[in-house]
Design a protein around this motif. Structure first.
Motif, short mmCIF file in Angstrom:
data_model
loop_
_atom_site.label_atom_id
_atom_site.label_comp_id
_atom_site.label_asym_id
_atom_site.label_seq_id
_atom_site.Cartn_x
_atom_site.Cartn_y
_atom_site.Cartn_z
N PRO A 67 -4.40 -4.50 18.66
CA PRO A 67 -3.87 -4.95 19.72
C PRO A 67 -4.24 -3.37 20.15
CG PRO A 67 -2.32 -6.27 18.40
CD PRO A 67 -3.40 -5.79 17.02
N LYS A 68 -3.75 -2.68 21.06
CA LYS A 68 -4.29 -1.66 22.58
C LYS A 68 -2.85 -0.85 21.62
CE LYS A 68 -8.30 -1.17 24.12
NZ LYS A 68 -8.93 -0.07 23.46
N SER A 69 -1.66 -1.57 21.77
CA SER A 69 -0.49 -0.31 22.06
C SER A 69 0.09 -0.52 20.46
CB SER A 69 0.52 -1.02 22.89
OG SER A 69 -0.05 -0.10 24.06
N TRP A 70 -0.74 -0.22 19.20
CA TRP A 70 -0.27 -0.49 17.99
C TRP A 70 -0.77 0.84 17.37
CZ3 TRP A 70 -3.31 0.48 13.36
CH2 TRP A 70 -2.77 0.46 12.06
N SER A 71 0.33 0.88 16.14
CA SER A 71 -0.03 1.85 15.30
C SER A 71 0.25 1.69 13.52
CB SER A 71 0.89 3.05 15.46
OG SER A 71 2.67 2.89 15.42
N GLY A 72 -0.10 2.97 13.38
CA GLY A 72 -0.39 2.12 11.48
C GLY A 72 -1.56 3.04 10.73
N ARG A 73 -1.44 2.08 9.17
CA ARG A 73 -3.20 3.09 8.74
C ARG A 73 -3.37 2.41 7.91
NH1 ARG A 73 1.64 6.43 4.66
NH2 ARG A 73 1.60 7.10 6.40
N MET A 74 -4.58 1.94 7.43
CA MET A 74 -5.57 1.69 6.64
C MET A 74 -5.74 2.52 5.09
SD MET A 74 -7.67 0.46 10.36
CE MET A 74 -6.38 -0.10 11.32
N TRP A 75 -6.29 1.99 4.44
CA TRP A 75 -6.80 2.86 3.19
C TRP A 75 -7.57 2.18 2.43
CZ3 TRP A 75 -2.41 0.78 4.08
CH2 TRP A 75 -1.53 0.30 3.07
N GLY A 76 -8.75 2.45 1.60
CA GLY A 76 -8.70 1.75 0.67
C GLY A 76 -8.81 1.58 -0.47
N ARG A 77 -8.60 0.01 -1.36
CA ARG A 77 -8.36 0.15 -2.85
C ARG A 77 -9.28 -0.26 -2.82
NH1 ARG A 77 -4.50 -4.75 -1.40
NH2 ARG A 77 -6.12 -5.07 0.12
N SER A 78 -9.02 0.88 -5.01
CA SER A 78 -10.28 0.73 -5.56
C SER A 78 -9.80 0.41 -7.19
CB SER A 78 -10.84 1.43 -5.79
OG SER A 78 -10.48 2.86 -7.14
N LEU A 79 -11.00 -0.55 -7.80
CA LEU A 79 -10.46 -1.15 -9.43
C LEU A 79 -10.02 -2.07 -9.78
CD1 LEU A 79 -10.66 2.92 -10.56
CD2 LEU A 79 -12.60 1.18 -11.36
N CYS A 80 -9.93 -3.11 -8.76
CA CYS A 80 -9.02 -4.17 -8.27
C CYS A 80 -9.19 -5.33 -9.56
CB CYS A 80 -8.32 -4.90 -7.20
SG CYS A 80 -7.65 -2.87 -5.90
N GLY A 81 -7.63 -5.77 -9.38
CA GLY A 81 -8.52 -7.28 -10.88
C GLY A 81 -7.28 -8.05 -10.60
N LEU A 82 -7.49 -8.92 -11.39
CA LEU A 82 -5.84 -9.77 -12.03
C LEU A 82 -5.48 -8.80 -13.23
CD1 LEU A 82 -6.97 -13.51 -10.97
CD2 LEU A 82 -5.50 -12.19 -9.49
N ASP A 83 -3.92 -8.45 -13.71
CA ASP A 83 -3.44 -8.11 -14.83
C ASP A 83 -3.43 -9.40 -15.18
OD1 ASP A 83 -0.78 -9.72 -13.74
OD2 ASP A 83 -0.34 -7.58 -13.17
N SER A 84 -2.24 -8.78 -16.61
CA SER A 84 -2.11 -9.87 -17.59
C SER A 84 -1.24 -11.26 -17.14
CB SER A 84 -1.68 -9.25 -18.66
OG SER A 84 -0.04 -8.60 -18.88
N THR A 85 -0.56 -10.94 -15.90
CA THR A 85 0.19 -12.31 -15.40
C THR A 85 -0.38 -12.91 -13.98
OG1 THR A 85 1.48 -10.65 -14.24
CG2 THR A 85 2.29 -10.72 -15.96
#
Length: 280
Positions: A67-85
């Motif tokens: 939406p045009k009237s929006w604020s927030g942040r964006m980023w990249g995650r790396s080295l991701c996967g499923l843990d033991s749980t």
């Protein structure tokens, strides 16, 4: 499709049918040699987005309408996967949701952040790339289709290899490697580095040697809390490209000038790639 995502999509579709409702597009491009999982977080008074996290394989792109009237942040995650749980987790930029969708959670430092306020004061978009919470991935933000300035910004150099030892976040992955570079505030918790307590004003909190390390490498990115004059950019009615790991330098030619006159070596190869993918 999850119920919250379906509800958000329906809300956006209904709003899009109203007169005067507009959206901006954010096109995420992964030029890294590894997979990146973008995360998105809306500000407290901003509407939710149709997604708060997704996967981008090397060479892939994904467009999100905001939406045009929006604020927030964006980023990249790396080295991701499923843990033991069997919960989804990332070594850098993790949002702690336990899934690919961040669901209202922000990035755990250190993480390179792109921050936006769309249709803010004077009808302008305000945006920056911030290293105040540290660095994990090179990132480039390029406005498109806007007016009134609309300069590119970002941190194009991978700082992890040259990160000061005391700020390094390392992991053992087929050997020990540096996966991110922490801020001095996170590493030491000192108010002088955090611009807090007795150092909570621009007059009392200046750039430390660690902030200058970030600023020297990435002159357009925020390096500490009060680094506004050389790090905040504006555009009117822009769409935006967010590129992870932009192409390396291949030319000495520069893209534009920063507001204080300093230049940033965003090279022709990067801009040619963006131009050729902007409409795809």
């Amino acid at each position: 499709m999850d119920t919250p995502v379906r509800s958000t999509l329906l809300t956006l579709l209904l709003m899009a049918s109203l007169p005067g409702f507009q959206t901006a597009t954010f096109k995420f491009i992964n030029r890294c040699r590894h997979t990146v999982w973008p995360g998105l977080l809306s500000g407290a008074n901003s509407p939710p987005l149709p997604t708060t996290g997704f996967v981008l394989h090397p060479g892939d792109s994904e467009t999100v309408r905001v939406p045009k009237s929006w604020s927030g942040r964006m980023w990249g995650r790396s080295l991701c996967g499923l843990d033991s749980t069997r919960k989804f987790t990332c070594l850098t930029g993790d949002c702690g949701s336990g899934s690919v969708e961040c669901a209202g959670s922000g990035a755990k430092p250190p993480a390179t952040l792109a921050e936006f306020t769309l249709n803010g004061a004077g009808g302008l978009d305000f945006y920056d790339v911030s290293l105040v919470d540290g660095f994990n991935l090179p990132m480039l933000v390029v406005p498109r289709n806007g007016s009134r300035g609309c300069s590119a910004t970002g941190c194009l150099i991978n700082l992890n290899g040259g990160c000061p030892r005391e700020l390094t976040l390392a992991a053992r992955l087929d050997g020990v490697i540096n996966v991110a570079c922490r801020s001095a505030c996170e590493a030491f918790g000192d108010p002088r580095y955090c611009c807090s307590g007795a150092y909570s004003t621009p007059d009392t909190c200046g750039p430390s040697a660690y902030a200058q390390f970030f600023k020297h490498a990435c002159p357009r990115a925020y390096s500490y809390a009060y680094d506004d004059t050389t790090s905040t950019y504006t555009c009117r009615n822009g769409d935006y490209i967010i590129m992870f790991c932009p192409p390396p330098y291949t030319s000495q030619k520069l893209l534009g000038a920063r507001k204080d006159g300093a230049t940033l070596p965003l090279v022709n190869k990067t801009m040619m790639y963006i131009s050729s993918h902007a409409s795809s």
